[in-house]
Design a protein around this motif. Sequence first.
Motif, PDB file in Angstrom:
ATOM      1  N   PHE A   1       2.100   5.106   0.051  1.00 55.36           N
ATOM      2  CA  PHE A   1       1.032   5.620   0.761  1.00 55.36           C
ATOM      3  C   PHE A   1       1.728   7.017   1.505  1.00 55.36           C
ATOM      4  CE2 PHE A   1      -1.757   1.990   0.236  1.00 55.36           C
ATOM      5  CZ  PHE A   1      -2.855   2.744   0.049  1.00 55.36           C
ATOM      6  N   LEU A   2       2.918   6.792   2.202  1.00 58.67           N
ATOM      7  CA  LEU A   2       3.391   7.651   2.998  1.00 58.67           C
ATOM      8  C   LEU A   2       4.365   8.635   2.444  1.00 58.67           C
ATOM      9  CD1 LEU A   2       4.672   5.447   6.192  1.00 58.67           C
ATOM     10  CD2 LEU A   2       3.302   7.585   6.482  1.00 58.67           C
TER      11      LEU A   2
ATOM     12  N   VAL B   1      -2.842  14.174   1.557  1.00 54.21           N
ATOM     13  CA  VAL B   1      -1.803  13.687   2.312  1.00 54.21           C
ATOM     14  C   VAL B   1      -1.997  12.757   3.543  1.00 54.21           C
ATOM     15  CG1 VAL B   1       0.357  14.600   3.667  1.00 54.21           C
ATOM     16  CG2 VAL B   1      -0.450  15.759   1.495  1.00 54.21           C
TER      17      VAL B   1
ATOM     18  N   LEU C   1      -4.009   9.410   3.062  1.00 57.52           N
ATOM     19  CA  LEU C   1      -2.906   8.304   2.365  1.00 57.52           C
ATOM     20  C   LEU C   1      -1.883   8.096   3.573  1.00 57.52           C
ATOM     21  CD1 LEU C   1      -1.759   9.898  -0.862  1.00 57.52           C
ATOM     22  CD2 LEU C   1      -2.899   7.760  -0.578  1.00 57.52           C
ATOM     23  N   GLY C   2      -1.307   9.159   4.258  1.00 56.37           N
ATOM     24  CA  GLY C   2      -0.184   8.673   5.392  1.00 56.37           C
ATOM     25  C   GLY C   2      -0.888   7.842   6.401  1.00 56.37           C
TER      26      GLY C   2
ATOM     27  N   TYR D   1      -3.236   5.826   6.412  1.00 54.96           N
ATOM     28  CA  TYR D   1      -3.623   4.252   6.421  1.00 54.96           C
ATOM     29  C   TYR D   1      -2.591   3.315   6.818  1.00 54.96           C
ATOM     30  CZ  TYR D   1      -5.116   0.154   3.723  1.00 54.96           C
ATOM     31  OH  TYR D   1      -5.372  -1.155   3.553  1.00 54.96           O
ATOM     32  N   PRO D   2      -1.138   3.367   6.140  1.00 59.15           N
ATOM     33  CA  PRO D   2      -0.386   2.314   6.518  1.00 59.15           C
ATOM     34  C   PRO D   2       0.155   2.304   7.708  1.00 59.15           C
ATOM     35  CG  PRO D   2       0.704   3.922   5.222  1.00 59.15           C
ATOM     36  CD  PRO D   2      -0.836   4.148   5.012  1.00 59.15           C
ATOM     37  N   LEU D   3      -0.035   3.587   8.485  1.00 59.45           N
ATOM     38  CA  LEU D   3       0.176   3.705   9.937  1.00 59.45           C
ATOM     39  C   LEU D   3      -0.691   2.667  10.813  1.00 59.45           C
ATOM     40  CD1 LEU D   3       1.535   7.283  10.106  1.00 59.45           C
ATOM     41  CD2 LEU D   3       2.974   5.327  10.125  1.00 59.45           C
TER      42      LEU D   3
ATOM     43  N   MET E   1      -1.289  -1.449   8.220  1.00 58.99           N
ATOM     44  CA  MET E   1      -0.218  -2.260   7.707  1.00 58.99           C
ATOM     45  C   MET E   1       1.022  -2.443   8.235  1.00 58.99           C
ATOM     46  SD  MET E   1      -0.305  -0.622   3.732  1.00 58.99           S
ATOM     47  CE  MET E   1       0.472  -1.794   2.804  1.00 58.99           C
ATOM     48  N   GLU E   2       1.633  -3.464   8.170  1.00 61.30           N
ATOM     49  CA  GLU E   2       2.839  -3.892   8.977  1.00 61.30           C
ATOM     50  C   GLU E   2       4.056  -3.823   8.107  1.00 61.30           C
ATOM     51  OE1 GLU E   2       2.784  -6.941  11.904  1.00 61.30           O
ATOM     52  OE2 GLU E   2       0.915  -6.551  12.282  1.00 61.30           O
TER      53      GLU E   2
ATOM     54  N   GLU F   1      -4.084  -2.512  -2.027  1.00 59.75           N
ATOM     55  CA  GLU F   1      -4.416  -1.825  -1.085  1.00 59.75           C
ATOM     56  C   GLU F   1      -4.921  -0.621  -1.347  1.00 59.75           C
ATOM     57  OE1 GLU F   1      -3.845  -2.486   2.243  1.00 59.75           O
ATOM     58  OE2 GLU F   1      -2.762  -4.528   1.853  1.00 59.75           O
ATOM     59  N   TRP F   2      -4.607  -0.060  -2.700  1.00 57.18           N
ATOM     60  CA  TRP F   2      -5.351   0.970  -3.039  1.00 57.18           C
ATOM     61  C   TRP F   2      -6.760   1.350  -3.172  1.00 57.18           C
ATOM     62  CZ3 TRP F   2      -1.573   4.464  -3.034  1.00 57.18           C
ATOM     63  CH2 TRP F   2      -0.116   4.116  -3.087  1.00 57.18           C
TER      64      TRP F   2
ATOM     65  N   TRP G   1      -8.145   1.083   0.288  1.00 53.98           N
ATOM     66  CA  TRP G   1      -8.165   2.647   0.588  1.00 53.98           C
ATOM     67  C   TRP G   1      -9.254   3.603   0.263  1.00 53.98           C
ATOM     68  CZ3 TRP G   1      -6.855   6.891  -2.114  1.00 53.98           C
ATOM     69  CH2 TRP G   1      -6.673   8.297  -1.063  1.00 53.98           C
TER      70      TRP G   1
END
Lengths: 288, 284
Positions: free
Chosen positions: A12-13, B94, B97-98, B100-102, B105-106, B188-189, B192
């Motif tokens: 994702f990042l 960008v 997407l970026g 989301y995990p921040l 998610m761990e 996860e996709w 999202w």
Amino acid sequence: MKLRNTLIAYGFLLPALVLMGIYTFFPIVFGTYLGFTEYNVITPPRFVGLENFRTLLGESYFWSGLWNSIRYILVVPVIQLVSIAVAMLVNRQLPGIGGFRTAYYIPVVSSFAVVGLMWGWMYDQFGPVNFVLKTLGLVKNPTNLLLNPALALYAVMFVTLWKGIGYYMVLYLAGLQSIDRSYEEAALIDGANRWQVFWNVTLPLLRPIILICSLLSTISAIKVFEEIFVMTGGGPAGSTYTALYFIYSKAFQDFKYGEAAAAGLVVAVVSLFFSILNFKYTRGGQIS
Amino acid sequence: MNAKAIRRARKSVQTIGVYALLIVIAVITIYPFFWTVITSFSGSGGIFKFPPPLWPTSPTLENYVYVVQNVPLVRYIVNSVIICFFGVAGSILVATLGGYPLAKMEFPGRDFIFGAILATLILPNEAGLIVNYITTIKLGLLKSGPGQYAAIILPSLASTIGIFLMRQAYLAIPKELLEAARVDGASEWRIWWQIMIPLTAPTVAAFAILQFVAFWNSFLWPIIVLTDKSYYPLASGLLDLQGQFATNTRAVASGTVIAMLPILVVFLFGQRYFMRGLEGAVKQ
């Protein structure tokens, strides 16, 4: 499972990391290295130690530019005070208040290309600004303000102020609206007057936002370039020449990338110094 | 007169004072635009005079006709539209997407990455322009048409503010929703795309307007990096126009109005989202 999860997270990042790596983090590292080299894009950088900094010492244009950039910080307290005042003015329920907020914000969404051209006309010898100054009896023989070495930098500063107020107004408005009214009301009941409430209650509660806003505006004051590029080109007689203008012309007109990068490093250190000063003066944005 | 009437009178005097102040500030912020519009429609006579005109002298459209005929204005507008379209779409991708995990998610390195991204707001990077110019040349982006557009767009695509805004928006989504989807075996996709994006649409809209304004207005980077002026966006082209027709203020003024118009339309229609996006950036 855990590894898979980590890989997905980095997936994702990935776009953000790649782009920031190339265009944000790499310039910090490579730009620092360039400052110690001689470089012309065609042949690889040649390490020259402190040579660029030694050259800079003798460049009077660099120092006068840096001094003008530091003088530009004068804009910061003015812009913050005016923005807080305007935010308090529009932070009330009145018919049409939304329209005024919008009007104050329009300069913010305008390009400096547009703003610079417009203010160039405003400051003309027989333009609207001189008409106002003459009517008020402040000038007798109007001259183009941008062609006057004693005034040009202040004239450009006013444009920065004019374009920035709406931006900080919105941030302060958000801050004011998140303040619990009961603090102010309690102080009023205790017999404080409006000024005391503002000074002792409202302003301290705004401190975190004041920190963010003055930090952002200090950083951009030292980097001031676009308005100068459009309005004066560093003139007249170098009176609006700033540090970034020096970096720009060293790199893109003289093609001395190493020396330009070295100048960039000096400006970065100055910028950091003023950021830290900012932290100190707003007590790190702590409320109490 | 009783006390109540006095208080009411004082109150209305205060309201009049507030409006007077509001109007004075509005005149200062709006007048330069007003002057420019008037000048762009003026047919003849001096532009700079005391007192400044409040209405176009012999109103005409000929200044607009003149700039369109003598400057590749349409080409600049097309360039700006292309740059804005890909720039806004790309930076939304960008950031959504970026962020989301921040937020949700761990994984090892998360806090470090987030800290590094935020630090770019304060870290001075005065040589950034130079290095990005060198990078653009070394990547060979200036050798083709699409490459020139990419050269303009790429450096602004990963927006710190955007990633930050999206992360904040994702954080506000209840954990239960996510866990239910994960238990059901959604990837996860899919989470999202089918849960996160629809629920954060207002923030995405705010960020889209923010980026549209930024891409439409940027003029310095294209002037520095492009050697072929036919790829200039409108704001850069406008300055080129000023260089060519410095004495024809009326023509430059009409170019200025054209450059301003799309921003005003987008801003006036989307300002609710726009303001929210801006405020979201300071509220932690």
